[in-house]
Enzyme design. Structure first.
Site, PDB file in Angstrom:
ATOM      1  N   LYS A   1       0.804  -1.317  -0.469  1.00  0.00           N
ATOM      2  CA  LYS A   1      -0.023   0.195  -0.194  1.00  0.00           C
ATOM      3  C   LYS A   1       0.483   0.859   0.048  1.00  0.00           C
ATOM      4  O   LYS A   1       1.874   1.447   0.801  1.00  0.00           O
ATOM      5  CB  LYS A   1      -0.695  -0.285   1.715  1.00  0.00           C
ATOM      6  CG  LYS A   1      -2.260   0.524   0.731  1.00  0.00           C
ATOM      7  CD  LYS A   1      -3.185   1.049   0.696  1.00  0.00           C
ATOM      8  CE  LYS A   1      -3.938   1.752   0.207  1.00  0.00           C
ATOM      9  NZ  LYS A   1      -3.212   3.017  -1.077  1.00  0.00           N
TER      10      LYS A   1
ATOM     11  N   GLN B   1       6.851   4.298   3.856  1.00  0.00           N
ATOM     12  CA  GLN B   1       5.489   3.741   3.506  1.00  0.00           C
ATOM     13  C   GLN B   1       5.469   2.389   4.688  1.00  0.00           C
ATOM     14  O   GLN B   1       4.008   1.808   5.358  1.00  0.00           O
ATOM     15  CB  GLN B   1       5.084   3.198   2.898  1.00  0.00           C
ATOM     16  CG  GLN B   1       3.955   3.695   2.356  1.00  0.00           C
ATOM     17  CD  GLN B   1       2.906   4.695   2.523  1.00  0.00           C
ATOM     18  OE1 GLN B   1       3.866   5.708   1.823  1.00  0.00           O
ATOM     19  NE2 GLN B   1       1.418   4.887   3.219  1.00  0.00           N
TER      20      GLN B   1
ATOM     21  N   LYS C   1       5.014   3.856   8.363  1.00  0.00           N
ATOM     22  CA  LYS C   1       3.716   3.961   8.815  1.00  0.00           C
ATOM     23  C   LYS C   1       2.743   4.334   8.603  1.00  0.00           C
ATOM     24  O   LYS C   1       1.724   4.031   9.199  1.00  0.00           O
ATOM     25  CB  LYS C   1       4.068   5.089   7.097  1.00  0.00           C
ATOM     26  CG  LYS C   1       2.499   5.984   7.423  1.00  0.00           C
ATOM     27  CD  LYS C   1       2.345   7.290   5.481  1.00  0.00           C
ATOM     28  CE  LYS C   1       3.585   7.654   5.330  1.00  0.00           C
ATOM     29  NZ  LYS C   1       3.850   9.139   4.258  1.00  0.00           N
TER      30      LYS C   1
ATOM     31  N   LYS D   1       5.227   1.470  -2.912  1.00  0.00           N
ATOM     32  CA  LYS D   1       5.382   3.242  -3.362  1.00  0.00           C
ATOM     33  C   LYS D   1       5.622   2.627  -5.504  1.00  0.00           C
ATOM     34  O   LYS D   1       6.585   2.228  -5.684  1.00  0.00           O
ATOM     35  CB  LYS D   1       6.655   3.841  -2.632  1.00  0.00           C
ATOM     36  CG  LYS D   1       6.051   5.584  -3.271  1.00  0.00           C
ATOM     37  CD  LYS D   1       5.306   5.704  -1.754  1.00  0.00           C
ATOM     38  CE  LYS D   1       4.258   6.928  -2.277  1.00  0.00           C
ATOM     39  NZ  LYS D   1       3.874   7.750  -1.149  1.00  0.00           N
TER      40      LYS D   1
ATOM     41  N   GLY E   1      -2.983   7.973  -4.639  1.00  0.00           N
ATOM     42  CA  GLY E   1      -2.502   8.953  -5.184  1.00  0.00           C
ATOM     43  C   GLY E   1      -0.664   9.922  -5.039  1.00  0.00           C
ATOM     44  O   GLY E   1      -0.623   9.041  -3.321  1.00  0.00           O
ATOM     45  N   ASP E   2      -0.353  10.355  -4.601  1.00  0.00           N
ATOM     46  CA  ASP E   2       0.672  11.441  -4.337  1.00  0.00           C
ATOM     47  C   ASP E   2       0.538  12.546  -5.765  1.00  0.00           C
ATOM     48  O   ASP E   2       0.151  13.036  -6.008  1.00  0.00           O
ATOM     49  CB  ASP E   2       1.715  10.605  -4.154  1.00  0.00           C
ATOM     50  CG  ASP E   2       3.379  10.852  -3.301  1.00  0.00           C
ATOM     51  OD1 ASP E   2       4.105  11.403  -3.900  1.00  0.00           O
ATOM     52  OD2 ASP E   2       2.605  10.782  -2.281  1.00  0.00           O
TER      53      ASP E   2
ATOM     54  N   THR F   1      -4.866  13.223   4.592  1.00  0.00           N
ATOM     55  CA  THR F   1      -3.284  13.799   4.889  1.00  0.00           C
ATOM     56  C   THR F   1      -3.679  14.970   5.793  1.00  0.00           C
ATOM     57  O   THR F   1      -2.542  14.798   6.460  1.00  0.00           O
ATOM     58  CB  THR F   1      -2.727  13.577   3.236  1.00  0.00           C
ATOM     59  OG1 THR F   1      -3.094  12.400   3.294  1.00  0.00           O
ATOM     60  CG2 THR F   1      -1.035  13.472   4.419  1.00  0.00           C
TER      61      THR F   1
ATOM     62  N   ASN G   1      -2.799  19.101  -2.146  1.00  0.00           N
ATOM     63  CA  ASN G   1      -3.433  18.127  -1.766  1.00  0.00           C
ATOM     64  C   ASN G   1      -3.634  18.696   0.193  1.00  0.00           C
ATOM     65  O   ASN G   1      -4.109  19.075  -0.002  1.00  0.00           O
ATOM     66  CB  ASN G   1      -3.724  16.887  -1.470  1.00  0.00           C
ATOM     67  CG  ASN G   1      -4.287  16.082  -0.980  1.00  0.00           C
ATOM     68  OD1 ASN G   1      -4.784  15.662  -0.478  1.00  0.00           O
ATOM     69  ND2 ASN G   1      -6.286  16.180  -1.028  1.00  0.00           N
TER      70      ASN G   1
ATOM     71  N   SER H   1      -7.280   6.088   3.044  1.00  0.00           N
ATOM     72  CA  SER H   1      -7.530   4.798   2.258  1.00  0.00           C
ATOM     73  C   SER H   1      -7.905   3.067   2.629  1.00  0.00           C
ATOM     74  O   SER H   1      -8.378   2.460   2.117  1.00  0.00           O
ATOM     75  CB  SER H   1      -5.812   4.439   1.424  1.00  0.00           C
ATOM     76  OG  SER H   1      -5.379   5.670   0.726  1.00  0.00           O
TER      77      SER H   1
END
Length: 516
Positions: free
Chosen positions: A144, A165, A168, A180, A219-220, A264, A299, A444
């Site tokens: 993820k 990640q 996290k 990622k 997304g990123d 976020t 964002n 997410s």
């Protein structure tokens, strides 16, 4: 045409090698300063120097990584930032060797997928970019992590993001692994039709590796709601599978979750508020009138600003890669709406807003290096732009301005030198990205749950779960995942976040029989 020229080789290898030598020298200096015993030896100049017996015994196991990946300095920086905070675990008499083996296993991705992405520009010319998916760790669940479209993307950048990640996602308490992906495609200057064609081509290659139980991207940077929609539409056409949670950040029209776009930024402010309540020993109005520097205008920055305004904070800055907007009296709700329209609808630059908002536009600057006559002193810093945006001098300026809280909305936005400045400053609260910006991947995960149930939860329910999740993450940062050994005493939030996430993944690896 110049706008559509093929991507050029950046010829950055010599720079990376030089940067790596500097990085490793810095780390040895850091380790030496943290060693419990003093040393009269001169400063080390290479990774093979021995600043102290304790450091050598506990960190020499990282040598294979340095030798294998000298061309990936940002990945090595990330790995070593985590390793420094895990030193007490590595030196543990009973479990130290296990923790070292687990760390090395975590630092090697389970799988890296690379592919060509051909796409046609508006002039009918065929263009090519590279795409990747780093499937880093499936220990806790499916891979993820987001997809980033930016010209700086390469395998090393994605490995750094994927490694972060892992921890996290572990902090969220949800069954999520780490991954990622992305491409060196630059959406800037492309037309909507070109972006759509690129996204469709990218997903044509990536779709075969995705499944709700295998890998679920989001997304990123450079990948927002429109890009997710184009990719999900392509996935549906290629697979004839509908309603599957193989992407998150989707529109509410086809399986998205309420509060996913906001998550976020909102989560960043929620955890910053918790830290301020602890610091001030009160819960009411801790953000009232507090001046906050926010970098970025994507964002995360947008929704962090929105929540700050809602809670009474004063947003003094926003930025993009061309310059900074400074709001001397604080941003207004009308200003924020102008920024969101510029970035999300027009895909424009902040310079276009000069005269349309109450702020001043300063070109060719960042939030952290404004000329003294333009600078505004603040109490809270929320870096939300990109990695390594706050260096040592910028961190020192923030300390001198009286900033007492830094919460990272971007991934690894502070260099190792900058982190050291924050760590040395008594009374400064530093919340690392893996904790501070975990709200996005947390929601997410909630979107995946809603997709599996074929349900959409009410916005209030999702927001309540997000706030509860950020509170739990903050508590883990305070304890470091300590199970009663007592090593949580005098733990910084940074150390706590790293140790809690690492412990959870390491112990799961043992139970799975992957590391003993």
């Amino acid at each position: 045409m110049a706008r559509h020229q093929q991507p050029q080789n950046r010829r950055l290898l010599p720079f990376f090698l030089s940067d790596t030598r500097i990085l490793l020298t810095l780390l040895l200096l850091v380790w030496s300063s943290q060693a419990s015993s003093s040393s009269s030896s001169s400063a080390p100049t290479s990774i093979h120097s021995k600043p102290s017996e304790t450091t050598t015994a506990n960190l020499e196991f990282l040598q294979p990584l340095y030798k294998k990946y000298p061309h990936q300095p940002i990945f090595l920086q990330c790995v070593q930032e985590v390793a420094l905070s895990l030193l007490p675990l590595f030196s543990d008499d009973k479990e130290g060797q296990f923790y070292k083996r687990a760390f090395l296993a975590m630092a090697e991705p389970e799988r890296i997928i690379g592919f060509r992405v051909p796409w046609e520009d508006d002039d009918g010319n065929l263009q090519f970019n590279r795409g990747w998916r780093v499937e880093f760790s499936s220990v806790l669940g499916p891979y993820k992590g987001g997809l980033r479209f930016h010209p700086t993307v390469d395998e090393g950048v994605l490995k750094f993001l994927g490694f972060e990640q892992i921890f996290k996602n572990a902090l969220t308490g949800l069954p999520l692994g780490g991954g990622k992906g992305g491409s060196d495609f630059d959406p800037k200057g492309k037309t909507p039709q070109e972006i759509k064609r690129f996204c469709q081509s990218f997903m044509t290659e990536l779709h075969r590796y995705l499944h709700p139980s295998t890998d679920v991207p989001a997304g990123d940077i450079g990948v927002g709601g429109s890009e997710i929609g184009y990719m999900y539409g392509t996935y549906k056409r290629l697979t004839n599978r509908h309603g599957e949670g193989v992407l998150t950040g989707k529109s509410l029209a086809f399986g998205g979750s309420p509060f996913r776009p906001e998550a976020t930024g909102y989560g960043l402010v929620y955890i910053a508020k918790l830290a301020m309540e602890d610091r001030n020993n009160c819960q009411d109005g801790v953000l009232d009138g507090v001046k906050c520097k926010v970098s970025g205008s994507g964002n995360v920055a947008q929704y962090a600003s929105q929540k700050l305004l809602e809670l009474g904070g004063k947003v003094m800055t926003l930025s993009d890669s061309n310059g900074v907007l400074i709001f001397d009296n604080g941003m207004t709700h009308a200003d924020l709406q102008q920024v969101m329209d510029c970035k999300n609808v027009q895909r424009g630059r902040l310079s276009q807003l000069e005269g349309k908002v109450s702020g001043r536009y300063i070109p060719d600057s960042t939030v952290w290096n404004l000329p003294p006559h333009f600078n505004v002193a603040c109490e809270v810093a929320l870096p939300c732009a990109t990695q390594n945006e706050i260096d040592e001098s910028a961190a020192q300026r923030l300390v001198e301005e009286g900033v007492y809280l830094v919460a990272e909305g971007a991934n690894l936005p502070t260099t190792l030198h900058g982190q050291q400045v924050f760590r040395r400053q008594d009374g400064l609260v530093y919340i690392p990205a893996k904790a501070a910006n975990a709200g996005g991947v947390g929601v997410s995960g909630l979107e995946m749950s809603q997709n599996a149930q074929k349900l959409t939860w009410a916005p209030e329910e999702v927001d309540a779960k997000l706030q509860s999740m950020m509170k739990e993450i903050y508590q883990q940062c305070q304890t470091g995942g300590d199970t009663g050994s007592g090593d949580a005493r005098n733990l910084s939030l940074e150390e706590g976040a790293n140790r809690a996430g690492f412990r959870k993944v390491a112990h799961a690896m043992r139970e799975l029989g992957w590391v003993q």
